[in-house]
Design an enzyme around this catalytic site. Structure first.
Site, PDB file in Angstrom:
ATOM      1  N   HIS A   1     -11.773  -2.421   3.543  1.00  0.00           N
ATOM      2  CA  HIS A   1     -11.454  -1.520   4.655  1.00  0.00           C
ATOM      3  C   HIS A   1     -11.938  -0.920   5.387  1.00  0.00           C
ATOM      4  O   HIS A   1     -11.767  -0.151   6.692  1.00  0.00           O
ATOM      5  CB  HIS A   1      -9.864  -2.237   5.433  1.00  0.00           C
ATOM      6  CG  HIS A   1      -8.726  -1.044   4.746  1.00  0.00           C
ATOM      7  ND1 HIS A   1      -9.118  -1.083   2.999  1.00  0.00           N
ATOM      8  CD2 HIS A   1      -8.310   0.212   5.263  1.00  0.00           C
ATOM      9  CE1 HIS A   1      -7.983  -0.099   3.043  1.00  0.00           C
ATOM     10  NE2 HIS A   1      -8.101   0.100   3.834  1.00  0.00           N
ATOM     11  N   ASP A   2     -12.585   0.151   4.436  1.00  0.00           N
ATOM     12  CA  ASP A   2     -13.284   1.197   4.451  1.00  0.00           C
ATOM     13  C   ASP A   2     -14.305   0.358   4.395  1.00  0.00           C
ATOM     14  O   ASP A   2     -15.441   1.914   5.039  1.00  0.00           O
ATOM     15  CB  ASP A   2     -12.512   1.880   3.249  1.00  0.00           C
ATOM     16  CG  ASP A   2     -11.030   2.230   3.408  1.00  0.00           C
ATOM     17  OD1 ASP A   2     -10.741   2.820   5.527  1.00  0.00           O
ATOM     18  OD2 ASP A   2     -10.592   3.489   2.752  1.00  0.00           O
TER      19      ASP A   2
ATOM     20  N   ASP B   1       0.739  -1.144   0.267  1.00  0.00           N
ATOM     21  CA  ASP B   1       0.181  -0.240  -0.067  1.00  0.00           C
ATOM     22  C   ASP B   1       0.792   1.404  -0.553  1.00  0.00           C
ATOM     23  O   ASP B   1       1.634   1.007   0.425  1.00  0.00           O
ATOM     24  CB  ASP B   1      -0.786   0.183   1.446  1.00  0.00           C
ATOM     25  CG  ASP B   1      -2.482   0.353   0.842  1.00  0.00           C
ATOM     26  OD1 ASP B   1      -2.386   1.403   0.286  1.00  0.00           O
ATOM     27  OD2 ASP B   1      -3.518  -0.129   1.145  1.00  0.00           O
TER      28      ASP B   1
ATOM     29  N   ASP C   1      -3.503   4.320  -2.232  1.00  0.00           N
ATOM     30  CA  ASP C   1      -3.769   5.464  -1.510  1.00  0.00           C
ATOM     31  C   ASP C   1      -4.213   6.843  -2.134  1.00  0.00           C
ATOM     32  O   ASP C   1      -3.560   7.813  -2.447  1.00  0.00           O
ATOM     33  CB  ASP C   1      -3.345   5.769   0.290  1.00  0.00           C
ATOM     34  CG  ASP C   1      -4.303   5.687   1.123  1.00  0.00           C
ATOM     35  OD1 ASP C   1      -5.035   5.045   1.683  1.00  0.00           O
ATOM     36  OD2 ASP C   1      -4.407   7.223   1.356  1.00  0.00           O
TER      37      ASP C   1
ATOM     38  N   GLU D   1      -7.054   4.061  -5.130  1.00  0.00           N
ATOM     39  CA  GLU D   1      -8.024   4.245  -5.416  1.00  0.00           C
ATOM     40  C   GLU D   1      -8.193   6.017  -5.193  1.00  0.00           C
ATOM     41  O   GLU D   1      -7.724   6.584  -5.066  1.00  0.00           O
ATOM     42  CB  GLU D   1      -8.271   4.634  -3.530  1.00  0.00           C
ATOM     43  CG  GLU D   1      -9.672   4.686  -2.370  1.00  0.00           C
ATOM     44  CD  GLU D   1      -9.138   4.929  -1.095  1.00  0.00           C
ATOM     45  OE1 GLU D   1     -10.230   4.925  -0.662  1.00  0.00           O
ATOM     46  OE2 GLU D   1      -7.591   5.734  -0.354  1.00  0.00           O
TER      47      GLU D   1
HETATM   48  C1  NOJ Z   1      -8.825   5.584   2.161  1.00  0.00           C
HETATM   49  C2  NOJ Z   1      -8.103   4.838   3.161  1.00  0.00           C
HETATM   50  O1  NOJ Z   1      -8.685   3.237   2.487  1.00  0.00           O
HETATM   51  C3  NOJ Z   1      -8.040   4.512   4.510  1.00  0.00           C
HETATM   52  O2  NOJ Z   1      -8.359   3.579   5.625  1.00  0.00           O
HETATM   53  C4  NOJ Z   1      -7.389   6.137   5.000  1.00  0.00           C
HETATM   54  O3  NOJ Z   1      -8.028   5.922   6.499  1.00  0.00           O
HETATM   55  C5  NOJ Z   1      -7.557   7.243   4.191  1.00  0.00           C
HETATM   56  N1  NOJ Z   1      -7.109   6.975   2.816  1.00  0.00           N
HETATM   57  C6  NOJ Z   1      -6.061   7.466   4.533  1.00  0.00           C
HETATM   58  O4  NOJ Z   1      -5.117   7.121   4.182  1.00  0.00           O
END
Ligand code: NOJ
Length: 527
Positions: free
Chosen positions: A324-325, A97, A198, A260
């Site tokens: 994970h979000d 990541d 990210d 992302e």
């Molecule tokens: C996106 C990530 O997937 C998330 O888990 C994170 O909190 C934020 N970016 C900040 O890095």
């Protein structure tokens, strides 16, 4: 030309929750290595591991304080090298990541940067002079409140798109780019096969720091969010040339990137696809629109159609239902006794569509969102917004490997509680059951490996299926497969015949001619 990342199935590991090897209740790199044979048997080709770099863990690794070292909670560099080596023996690739929109506030760069206005690292972050209480502009942090934090020592504000412990780097400074590219190369040389980037559309901000226009309705992750259009703090055009340079570096190592693309609910496939460039920017981009669909064949057909169109015939889609979000898809689409059937249908969609599928650990078991009591919360988002938003802990609970007390995850105290259904829903139980969700995933992945149409084929919607059925055809040379998915809880008559290759309800080899009934939630692949 063959590209491994087009044909791969990629598995996301949230390392804190996958497998603990030393009894401290937190998953680690050696734990991942112990489970490589499981992953190989599942059939995946590459593992994306959420951040394992040194971090004070304010955002559980998404706040990095040393890009070239492994956090001791997860192990050592030796463990990492050993994982790469063991994975390579099994022909599994490792993706890291890359979190470089921001660093941790404890990164030595930021410590230097905030130490004085004349420090050579001052311009590595985004500082604005000001008076306390007079914010430089109206930008909001994704995690709530202003995106500006007052720094007493130099009487200035710094920008943080997320927590104030995550200051944003200044990508307009060429020294930042040079350093990060060299950090990327450091890992490529160690054998990493690529990166998940990210919030890739956030690196650049408007040079004039103009105010974002207000917005009067809508939702943004994580809800609730102070509403505005992110005209000036996201998706700036400068990102495209940067990605073209990064692509050159990655291609030198046959490595890949998946970005992302962060945006407003419910996502924008065209925006995500724009970061693929002309096959010369990101290799893959996430479009999350699919995660926010209601359970209906129309909704899923529309979202797939739009995503396929946005990518066009040249660029390659990614396919993702979980990460994970976001709350887990099993819970999102749960429907009593039909929940497993719905999960099998969705797995079929994910693994037979055009694009590179991403599975999130536990998705193959139908893991649910965990129940986390307030005192057990770990995620800063949940802690801030409880009970309106429980945060992201529910989708980060430990992997249930077996039906024992701690699910085979740890011998110590797990950092988050295991799910209540671990005694029934776990890897050991599902490996032993040919009808389980895990077995279904294995069958689909195996079929995908055998079928050029499923891996590489074109995608076209099947016309004239019944209203509740989503159907599409994948074709590559002579290999042609039709997929029919019945979203309804009752039989649906369809007339698209063929020979059954795989079905949730009938035997391989069955011949279907015209007019037959798809069973409730049946997923079927025909040849
Ligand atoms: C996106 C990530 O997937 C998330 O888990 C994170 O909190 C934020 N970016 C900040 O890095």
């Amino acid at each position: 030309m063959k590209h491994w990342w087009k044909e791969a199935v990629i598995y996301q590991i949230y390392p804190r929750s996958f497998q603990d090897s030393n009894g401290d209740g937190v998953g680690d790199i050696s734990g991942i290595q112990q489970r490589l044979t499981y992953l190989k048997d599942l059939g995946v080709d590459a593992l994306w591991i959420s951040p394992i770099n040194v971090s004070p863990m304010f955002d559980f690794g998404y706040d990095i304080s040393d890009y070239r070292a492994i956090d001791p909670q997860f192990g050592t560099m030796k463990d990492f090298d050993s994982l790469i080596k063991a994975a390579r023996k099994l022909d599994l690739k490792i993706l890291m990541d890359l979190v470089v929109n921001h660093t941790s506030h404890l990164h030595p760069w930021f410590i230097e940067s905030r130490s004085s206005k004349n420090n050579p690292k001052r311009d590595w972050y985004i500082w604005q002079p000001g008076k306390k209480g007079q914010l430089p502009n109206n930008w909001k942090s994704v995690f709530g409140g202003s995106a500006w934090e007052w720094d007493e020592s130099t009487e200035s504000y710094f920008l943080h798109s997320f927590l104030s412990e995550q200051p944003d780097l200044n990508w307009r400074n060429p020294a930042v780019k040079k350093q990060i590219f060299s950090d990327v190369e450091f890992w490529l040389k160690r054998g990493v096969a690529g990166f998940r980037l990210d919030v890739v559309n956030l690196y650049f901000k408007d040079a004039l720091l103009r105010n974002n226009p207000p917005r009067f309705w809508g939702w943004q992750y994580p809800r609730p969010y102070e509403l505005q259009y992110h005209t000036y703090d996201m998706s700036q055009p400068e990102m495209h040339p940067l990605l073209r340079d990064l692509r050159k570096l990655l291609d030198k190592y046959k490595a890949m990137s998946v970005g992302e693309v962060f945006g407003d609910y419910p996502g924008d496939p065209n925006k995500a696809a724009s970061y693929l460039g002309n096959f010369d920017e990101l290799h893959l981009a996430f479009d999350f629109t699919i995660m926010f669909q209601k359970w209906s064949s129309d909704a899923f057909a529309t979202v797939m159609r739009n995503w396929m169109r946005a990518c066009g015939p040249e660029n390659w889609p990614s396919l993702v239902l979980n990460n994970h979000d976001q709350g887990r898809s099993y819970s999102r689409y749960a429907s009593g006794k039909n929940s497993d059937a719905r999960a099998k249908l969705l797995a079929t969609l994910l693994l037979t569509s055009r694009g590179t599928p991403f599975l999130y650990y536990g998705e193959e078991l139908g893991m649910k969102d965990g129940t986390i009591a307030r005192h057990q919360l770990k995620d800063p988002v949940g802690i801030r917004y409880w009970p309106l938003n429980p945060g992201r802990d529910p989708q980060r609970t430990p992997m249930p490997w077996d039906g024992t007390d701690k699910g085979g995850f740890t011998s110590g105290d797990p950092w988050l509680p295991l799910n209540d259904d671990t005694p029934q829903r776990n890897v050991a139980a599902q490996l032993a059951d040919p009808e389980s969700l895990l077995s279904w995933h294995k069958k689909l992945i195996r079929l995908r490996k055998e079928s050029p149409a499923l891996r590489l084929g074109t995608w076209a919607e099947l016309e004239g299926t019944s209203a509740n059925v989503f159907g599409y055809i994948r074709q590559h040379d002579k290999d042609k497969k039709s997929i029919l998915l019945n979203f309804a809880d009752r039989p649906q008559v369809v007339s698209h015949g063929g020979t059954v290759v795989l079905s949730t309800h009938r035997k391989k080899g069955d011949k279907l001619t015209s007019s037959y009934e798809l069973q409730p939630y049946e997923a079927i692949i025909l040849q």
